[in-house]
Enzyme design. Structure first.
Site, PDB file in Angstrom:
ATOM      1  N   ILE A  19       0.899  -1.207   0.045  1.00 16.79           N
ATOM      2  CA  ILE A  19      -0.157  -0.161   0.056  1.00 16.79           C
ATOM      3  C   ILE A  19       0.860   1.332   0.052  1.00 16.79           C
ATOM      4  CG2 ILE A  19      -1.689   1.242   1.506  1.00 16.79           C
ATOM      5  CD1 ILE A  19      -2.819  -1.505   2.402  1.00 16.79           C
ATOM      6  N   ASN A  91       2.081   4.919   7.134  1.00 18.59           N
ATOM      7  CA  ASN A  91       1.510   3.651   6.585  1.00 18.59           C
ATOM      8  C   ASN A  91       2.195   2.256   7.174  1.00 18.59           C
ATOM      9  OD1 ASN A  91       0.596   1.660   4.297  1.00 18.59           O
ATOM     10  ND2 ASN A  91       3.089   1.906   4.086  1.00 18.59           N
ATOM     11  N   TYR A 155      -1.663  -5.999  17.291  1.00 17.65           N
ATOM     12  CA  TYR A 155      -2.034  -5.213  16.270  1.00 17.65           C
ATOM     13  C   TYR A 155      -3.637  -4.814  16.237  1.00 17.65           C
ATOM     14  CZ  TYR A 155      -2.768  -4.842  10.916  1.00 17.65           C
ATOM     15  OH  TYR A 155      -2.961  -4.272   9.668  1.00 17.65           O
TER      16      TYR A 155
HETATM   17  P1  NAP Z   1       3.674  -4.699   3.693  1.00 18.58           P
HETATM   18  O1  NAP Z   1       3.276  -5.177   2.186  1.00 18.58           O
HETATM   19  O2  NAP Z   1       4.412  -5.353   4.537  1.00 18.58           O
HETATM   20  O3  NAP Z   1       4.745  -3.315   3.268  1.00 18.58           O
HETATM   21  C1  NAP Z   1       4.887  -2.554   4.404  1.00 18.58           C
HETATM   22  C2  NAP Z   1       6.143  -1.927   4.111  1.00 18.58           C
HETATM   23  O4  NAP Z   1       6.607  -1.227   5.434  1.00 18.58           O
HETATM   24  C3  NAP Z   1       7.378  -2.884   4.019  1.00 18.58           C
HETATM   25  O5  NAP Z   1       8.321  -2.518   3.154  1.00 18.58           O
HETATM   26  C4  NAP Z   1       8.068  -2.871   5.563  1.00 18.58           C
HETATM   27  O6  NAP Z   1       9.445  -3.525   5.556  1.00 18.58           O
HETATM   28  C5  NAP Z   1       7.851  -1.566   6.084  1.00 18.58           C
HETATM   29  N1  NAP Z   1       7.972  -1.476   7.532  1.00 18.58           N
HETATM   30  C6  NAP Z   1       7.052  -2.343   8.371  1.00 18.58           C
HETATM   31  N2  NAP Z   1       7.392  -1.997   9.439  1.00 18.58           N
HETATM   32  C7  NAP Z   1       8.513  -1.197   9.509  1.00 18.58           C
HETATM   33  C8  NAP Z   1       9.280  -0.642  10.484  1.00 18.58           C
HETATM   34  N3  NAP Z   1       9.063  -0.970  11.860  1.00 18.58           N
HETATM   35  N4  NAP Z   1      10.286   0.105  10.330  1.00 18.58           N
HETATM   36  C9  NAP Z   1      10.592   0.448   8.883  1.00 18.58           C
HETATM   37  N5  NAP Z   1       9.893  -0.049   7.915  1.00 18.58           N
HETATM   38  C10 NAP Z   1       8.865  -1.000   8.268  1.00 18.58           C
HETATM   39  O7  NAP Z   1       2.333  -3.907   4.264  1.00 18.58           O
HETATM   40  P2  NAP Z   1       0.975  -3.647   3.443  1.00 18.58           P
HETATM   41  O8  NAP Z   1      -0.030  -4.746   3.497  1.00 18.58           O
HETATM   42  O9  NAP Z   1       1.147  -2.966   2.468  1.00 18.58           O
HETATM   43  O10 NAP Z   1       0.349  -2.801   4.809  1.00 18.58           O
HETATM   44  C11 NAP Z   1       0.486  -1.200   4.814  1.00 18.58           C
HETATM   45  C12 NAP Z   1      -0.529  -0.909   5.923  1.00 18.58           C
HETATM   46  O11 NAP Z   1      -1.991  -1.192   5.774  1.00 18.58           O
HETATM   47  C13 NAP Z   1      -0.272  -1.424   7.324  1.00 18.58           C
HETATM   48  O12 NAP Z   1      -0.365  -0.609   8.534  1.00 18.58           O
HETATM   49  C14 NAP Z   1      -1.109  -2.552   7.564  1.00 18.58           C
HETATM   50  O13 NAP Z   1      -1.248  -2.818   8.928  1.00 18.58           O
HETATM   51  C15 NAP Z   1      -2.298  -2.073   6.719  1.00 18.58           C
HETATM   52  N6  NAP Z   1      -3.400  -2.761   6.487  1.00 18.58           N
HETATM   53  C16 NAP Z   1      -3.040  -3.652   5.509  1.00 18.58           C
HETATM   54  C17 NAP Z   1      -4.085  -4.565   4.997  1.00 18.58           C
HETATM   55  C18 NAP Z   1      -3.974  -5.610   3.839  1.00 18.58           C
HETATM   56  O14 NAP Z   1      -4.828  -6.113   3.310  1.00 18.58           O
HETATM   57  N7  NAP Z   1      -2.830  -5.700   2.990  1.00 18.58           N
HETATM   58  C19 NAP Z   1      -5.305  -4.589   5.690  1.00 18.58           C
HETATM   59  C20 NAP Z   1      -5.368  -3.713   6.549  1.00 18.58           C
HETATM   60  C21 NAP Z   1      -4.490  -2.908   7.222  1.00 18.58           C
HETATM   61  P3  NAP Z   1       9.886  -4.787   5.496  1.00 18.58           P
HETATM   62  O15 NAP Z   1       9.045  -5.555   4.314  1.00 18.58           O
HETATM   63  O16 NAP Z   1      11.164  -5.031   5.603  1.00 18.58           O
HETATM   64  O17 NAP Z   1       8.835  -5.693   6.637  1.00 18.58           O
END
Ligand code: NAP
Length: 260
Positions: A19, A91, A155
């Site tokens: 995202i 994010n 979470y």
């Molecule tokens: P993602 O694919 O894991 O991408 C998140 C990015 O943030 C990754 O590059 C990750 O690095 C980085 N990151 C996470 N924690 C970090 C930290 N402590 N320090 C530095 N970098 C960090 O996640 P996503 O699915 O896009 O989710 C983005 C947001 O949307 C999150 O807050 C999640 O809770 C929320 N969300 C997502 C969904 C969904 O269906 N995907 C649903 C509800 C909410 P690494 O790859 O190294 O971990």
């Protein structure tokens, strides 16, 4: 619609993947400068290269967001480089599955640090600059704060806290003209989601079951659909929208279950 973002500067945490990557690219397409803040230098650089190749403006900062001092440095880095900060997009987060039964007090606190503390830390350090720009804070929450998931206390508590802080900070920042909003995804296919679905015994069957229950078009929300809402909220086209928790989820969280 011109979103008037050409001279503006935004930090996107976790802006290199999923995202966050869509948010970074959409902001850059609208002419904004983007600081991609994530823990993996190569991932960050790849996203910067992609944006620059498309004639956008981006830079990156490698950061582990769990470190409060690093949060302070990220804000300083941005202001030193661009001379301003117009918005913070909180994010980054991880559904780390710290459950009430199998987790521990230590794991719970770590989950809060990974998912919630950096939201406070970054906003705290960004505040003086957001006052100057009358900027925005946009958080990416989760439906889990409202629905629960049954095995992810840290979470759920973090995302619930984020919703509360959206209202608290929208109120606190009224005198400064800073708007605060949260966008809630439910089911978006990203690297995080791909990892999470594998925690089930039969990931394919689970995925089919979830998809069939998404009311609008029985499909996942795309990262771009989340990004479009975020970028609208980042712009002055949403100039009277603050303290809102907005669900971009194809009706998954709130519509009548008998529909699916
Ligand atoms: P993602 O694919 O894991 O991408 C998140 C990015 O943030 C990754 O590059 C990750 O690095 C980085 N990151 C996470 N924690 C970090 C930290 N402590 N320090 C530095 N970098 C960090 O996640 P996503 O699915 O896009 O989710 C983005 C947001 O949307 C999150 O807050 C999640 O809770 C929320 N969300 C997502 C969904 C969904 O269906 N995907 C649903 C509800 C909410 P690494 O790859 O190294 O971990």
């Amino acid at each position: 619609m011109d979103l008037h973002l050409q001279q503006k500067v935004f930090i996107v945490t976790g802006g290199a993947k999923g995202i966050g990557a869509a948010i970074s690219k959409t902001l850059a397409e609208e002419g904004a400068s983007v600081v991609i803040a994530g823990r993996d230098k190569n991932d960050n650089q790849k996203m910067v290269d992609e944006i620059v190749l498309a004639k956008g403006k981006a830079t990156s900062h490698t950061i582990e967001l769990a470190d409060p001092e690093a949060c302070k440095e990220l804000i300083q880095f941005t202001v030193d480089k661009f001379g301003r900060l117009d918005g913070l997009i909180n994010n980054a987060g991880v559904n780390d599955g710290v459950s009430i039964e199998e987790g521990s007090p230590e794991a719970f606190m770590q989950s809060i640090v990974k998912n919630l503390s950096h939201i406070y830390n970054l906003t705290h350090y960004a505040l003086p600059h957001l006052k100057t720009s009358k900027g925005v804070v946009i958080n990416i929450g989760s439906k889990v704060a409202e629905t629960g998931q049954g095995r992810t206390s840290g979470y759920a508590a973090s995302k619930g806290g984020m919703n509360a802080l959206t209202r608290e900070w929208a109120a606190a920042f009224l005198p400064y003209g800073i708007r605060v909003n949260t966008v809630i995804p439910a089911e978006v296919w990203t690297p995080l989601y791909a990892t999470w679905i594998k925690t089930f015994e039969n990931p394919d069957a689970k995925l089919k079951e979830i998809t069939s229950k998404i009311p609008f078009e029985q499909r996942f929300t795309t990262s771009e659909e989340i990004a479009n809402m975020v970028v609208f909220l980042a712009s002055d086209r949403s100039s009277h929208t603050t303290g809102q928790i907005i669900y971009v989820d194809g009706g998954y969280t709130h519509l009548d279950r008998s529909l699916t």
